[in-house]
Scaffold this active site. Sequence first.
Site, PDB file in Angstrom:
ATOM      1  N   SER A 169       0.482  -1.491  -0.215  1.00  0.00           N
ATOM      2  CA  SER A 169       0.241   0.332   0.214  1.00  0.00           C
ATOM      3  C   SER A 169       0.723   1.392  -0.385  1.00  0.00           C
ATOM      4  O   SER A 169       1.872   1.566  -0.587  1.00  0.00           O
ATOM      5  CB  SER A 169      -1.235  -0.191   1.303  1.00  0.00           C
ATOM      6  OG  SER A 169      -1.993   1.221   1.116  1.00  0.00           O
ATOM      7  N   THR A 170       0.511   2.196   1.218  1.00  0.00           N
ATOM      8  CA  THR A 170       1.549   3.276   1.043  1.00  0.00           C
ATOM      9  C   THR A 170       2.897   2.917   0.917  1.00  0.00           C
ATOM     10  O   THR A 170       3.808   1.964   1.893  1.00  0.00           O
ATOM     11  CB  THR A 170       0.783   4.022   2.763  1.00  0.00           C
ATOM     12  OG1 THR A 170      -0.446   4.584   1.852  1.00  0.00           O
ATOM     13  CG2 THR A 170       1.903   5.272   2.512  1.00  0.00           C
ATOM     14  N   HIS A 196      -2.867  -1.506  -2.716  1.00  0.00           N
ATOM     15  CA  HIS A 196      -3.729  -0.831  -2.888  1.00  0.00           C
ATOM     16  C   HIS A 196      -3.540   1.128  -4.477  1.00  0.00           C
ATOM     17  O   HIS A 196      -3.118   1.434  -3.602  1.00  0.00           O
ATOM     18  CB  HIS A 196      -4.117  -0.532  -1.902  1.00  0.00           C
ATOM     19  CG  HIS A 196      -3.839  -1.020  -0.880  1.00  0.00           C
ATOM     20  ND1 HIS A 196      -3.682  -1.002   0.510  1.00  0.00           N
ATOM     21  CD2 HIS A 196      -4.379  -2.173  -0.871  1.00  0.00           C
ATOM     22  CE1 HIS A 196      -4.618  -2.274   1.624  1.00  0.00           C
ATOM     23  NE2 HIS A 196      -4.407  -2.475   0.628  1.00  0.00           N
ATOM     24  N   MET A 289      -0.726   0.863   4.861  1.00  0.00           N
ATOM     25  CA  MET A 289      -1.231   1.131   6.518  1.00  0.00           C
ATOM     26  C   MET A 289      -2.350  -0.205   6.197  1.00  0.00           C
ATOM     27  O   MET A 289      -2.865  -0.800   4.796  1.00  0.00           O
ATOM     28  CB  MET A 289      -1.783   2.073   6.011  1.00  0.00           C
ATOM     29  CG  MET A 289      -3.084   2.915   4.819  1.00  0.00           C
ATOM     30  SD  MET A 289      -3.504   4.211   4.356  1.00  0.00           S
ATOM     31  CE  MET A 289      -4.105   3.685   2.570  1.00  0.00           C
ATOM     32  N   ASP A 292      -4.452  -5.172   5.594  1.00  0.00           N
ATOM     33  CA  ASP A 292      -4.985  -5.919   4.477  1.00  0.00           C
ATOM     34  C   ASP A 292      -3.763  -7.063   4.728  1.00  0.00           C
ATOM     35  O   ASP A 292      -2.657  -6.467   4.606  1.00  0.00           O
ATOM     36  CB  ASP A 292      -4.511  -5.087   3.601  1.00  0.00           C
ATOM     37  CG  ASP A 292      -5.709  -6.133   2.111  1.00  0.00           C
ATOM     38  OD1 ASP A 292      -6.130  -7.102   2.188  1.00  0.00           O
ATOM     39  OD2 ASP A 292      -4.931  -5.186   0.931  1.00  0.00           O
TER      40      ASP A 292
END
Length: 349
Positions: A169-170, A196, A289, A292
């Site tokens: 993600s991030t 993401h 973040m 998940d």
Amino acid sequence: MSRPVRVLVIDDSAYNRRTITKMLEAIAGVEVIAYACDGEEGLRKALDLCPDLITLDLEMPRMDGFTFLRIIMQNRPTPVIVVSARADDQNVFKALDFGAVEFVAKPTARISPDLFNIREDLERKVCAIAGTDMKKVLRRNLPGDRPRQLPATPRKEESGICQVVIGSSTGGPPALQAIFSAIRQPLAIGFAISQHMPPGFTRAFAERLNRFSALQIREARDCDVMTPGTVLIAPGGRNLVFRRRGAEVLVDVVKPEKGQRYVPSVDVMFRSAAEIYGPRLLGVVLTGMGNDGAQGVTRIKEEGGKVIAEAEESSVVFGMPKEAIATGKVDKIAPLPEVCDHILRFCGY
């Protein structure tokens, strides 16, 4: 937090500035300390006011977002969220190369009340990256901190692993680029990625990764056959699942369940892959973040597979790896420069 997160908003549209400011000020613990109409004004205010976080438009008069990013990262590295239209997909990844931490997609390039639709995404990302250690972000773009390149010569022992699934993600796009740019020869392994990302960006992201790797990297399509040496990236806003058709393994691109928070879902991809590949599967959880991937990691281990998680020392956001590690099912915890090395070793190279 002990004090408010102080935010500077930079956008050449007065409507966008007001709207973004209104959304930010509705977030508990966030204070908009100033706004700027272009990069030049934004740079002066960033250096004078020392905000904790900046939201940045890319296309602006006098000084564009890229010039702003280059100068601010050299003089006062600050977490930046790019707020950009989908038409600027390539520019978004260029901005991440320049040191931006995250991006939020505007619903349209036109001035529109639809901008309020980014509220939830903006809030989640502001809360996730406030206080980000910018040394970690900028270090990812340094060649010396990338995984060492390994010869793709199989060792004598057979690992049995033939498929790798990666969730991020991030901070994920630069991490994935670092990993796949370190692979200089084709491998007899298939890869699938759930990063993401909103709709409209993953095709450009796949094309970007493909330019730096010996593997064939592209956005996944319904009924794609999962083949060795190929990397399939889940399309933004959709989930990637695996299924069998005779001796072949195919992927399908499916709509997320209603209310699903993280999309493309790492958990959905991991669970689906575990059912198909069992002990021949390696799961990798990178920076990001939320939680998940944690449920998927447990499923991979139940089916006999292996798991790697990125270490806190290199994670831009240590949410996803931390939750994966907390399951007690992770086989190896490694900083980003070593992740590619361990992937190859787990796969018998």
